[in-house]
Design an enzyme around this catalytic site. Structure first.
Site, PDB file in Angstrom:
ATOM      1  N   HIS A 264       2.322   9.092   0.875  1.00  0.00           N
ATOM      2  CA  HIS A 264       0.944   8.947   0.411  1.00  0.00           C
ATOM      3  C   HIS A 264       0.707   9.921  -0.741  1.00  0.00           C
ATOM      4  O   HIS A 264       1.140  11.071  -0.695  1.00  0.00           O
ATOM      5  CB  HIS A 264      -0.044   9.267   1.536  1.00  0.00           C
TER       6      HIS A 264
ATOM      7  N   HIS B 260       0.822  -1.217   0.000  1.00  0.00           N
ATOM      8  CA  HIS B 260       0.000   0.000   0.000  1.00  0.00           C
ATOM      9  C   HIS B 260       0.851   1.260   0.000  1.00  0.00           C
ATOM     10  O   HIS B 260       0.326   2.343  -0.221  1.00  0.00           O
ATOM     11  CB  HIS B 260      -0.944   0.013   1.207  1.00  0.00           C
TER      12      HIS B 260
ATOM     13  N   THR C  24      -3.051   6.524   9.988  1.00  0.00           N
ATOM     14  CA  THR C  24      -3.989   6.646   8.866  1.00  0.00           C
ATOM     15  C   THR C  24      -4.161   5.335   8.112  1.00  0.00           C
ATOM     16  O   THR C  24      -4.807   5.305   7.069  1.00  0.00           O
ATOM     17  CB  THR C  24      -3.532   7.743   7.887  1.00  0.00           C
TER      18      THR C  24
ATOM     19  N   HIS D   7       7.300   7.028   5.125  1.00  0.00           N
ATOM     20  CA  HIS D   7       6.546   6.486   4.005  1.00  0.00           C
ATOM     21  C   HIS D   7       5.790   7.630   3.341  1.00  0.00           C
ATOM     22  O   HIS D   7       5.726   8.736   3.867  1.00  0.00           O
ATOM     23  CB  HIS D   7       5.598   5.353   4.424  1.00  0.00           C
TER      24      HIS D   7
END
Length: 268
Positions: free
Chosen positions: A127, A99, A212, A125
């Site tokens: 998003h 993801h 999240t 990471h």
């Protein structure tokens, strides 16, 4: 005395168990096999809280992230001096979690310090598009720097990006990102420098929220850098292409504020 000793031993065991359990619950899911970002599917964000009992906060939690940092809700706090970051080059591992792309740091990558508490850097990471919005505006990319204190408390620094000049840190990572896009193997990176993210700013949003991604654990201390950085379209595309899924996004929808306070803190 025996009863007292047994009671003390039981309390010690229970506290240790709860602390270990809380730490385990607070960690982000490392593999996306059990959830995705397809709003029309059965494993999409609106269903995360139903997929596993330990993910119930994704559905029922009242302090969920991300949120819209709407100007009307923000309280300005002047003379903010209680945020300190101290990062240094350290060995890291680039991992494709399905993801997202995660850069996991070894020991010694540094820390952020808030009000005397040190939260040690664990991973980066990304998003795309951004998960947080500012006054309703969504950005091209958002980086999350995840930290954890010795007691298990989690603090995340969020950095927002708009389309523009290439980001320096991602430019240095491009070759490695291309490598993990073609394999399931992790990529070891020698002496990656987290300070190259260039997130310094005099303004920070601060609020209490959650992870999240599942398990959506709450009481996460969020610090969102107000200054918007730039990233090239090619870099955003590379982060998405490198991920081993079929999604066009890995951004969780906005969550209700539920009367939480948002502070815009001014660092002197």
């Amino acid at each position: 005395m025996k009863k007292l000793s047994f009671h003390a031993l039981f309390c010690t065991f229970l506290c240790a168990f709860l602390l270990v359990s809380w730490r385990a619950m607070s960690q982000e899911v490392e593999d996306q096999k059990e959830f995705d970002y397809n709003e029309e599917g059965k494993r999409g964000p609106s269903h995360w809280g139903d997929l596993k009992r330990e993910w119930h906060s994704c559905k029922a939690g009242l302090m969920q992230s991300p949120i819209d940092l709407l100007h009307e809700r923000v309280r300005i706090v002047p003379h903010f001096t209680n945020l300190k970051t101290e990062y240094k080059p350290c060995n890291a591992t680039l991992k494709n979690r399905g993801h997202d792309i995660m850069l996991k740091w070894g020991e010694g990558a540094g820390y952020m310090e808030v009000n005397g508490t040190r939260y040690f850097l664990k991973q980066f990471h990304w998003h795309s598009p951004s998960e947080h919005t500012i006054n309703g505006r969504r950005f091209a990319l958002e980086a999350h720097l995840v930290h954890q204190s010795p007691t298990g408390s989690v603090a995340v620094i969020g950095v927002l990006y708009k389309i523009g000049r290439p980001d320096y840190f991602l430019s240095k990572m491009e070759e490695h990102l291309e490598e993990v896009s073609d394999t399931q193997e992790d990529k070891a990176i020698d002496l990656a420098d987290p300070s190259q993210l260039e997130m310094l700013s005099s303004l920070y949003y601060r609020y209490i929220g959650s992870l999240t991604v599942p398990p959506c654990s709450q009481n996460v201390l969020w610090t969102i850098v107000r200054k918007i950085r730039t990233v090239s379209p090619e870099q955003v595309k590379l982060l998405r292409v490198a991920v081993h899924d079929d999604s066009d996004t890995n951004a969780r929808p906005l969550q209700p504020l539920n009367d939480r306070k948002i502070q815009l803190r001014v660092k002197s």
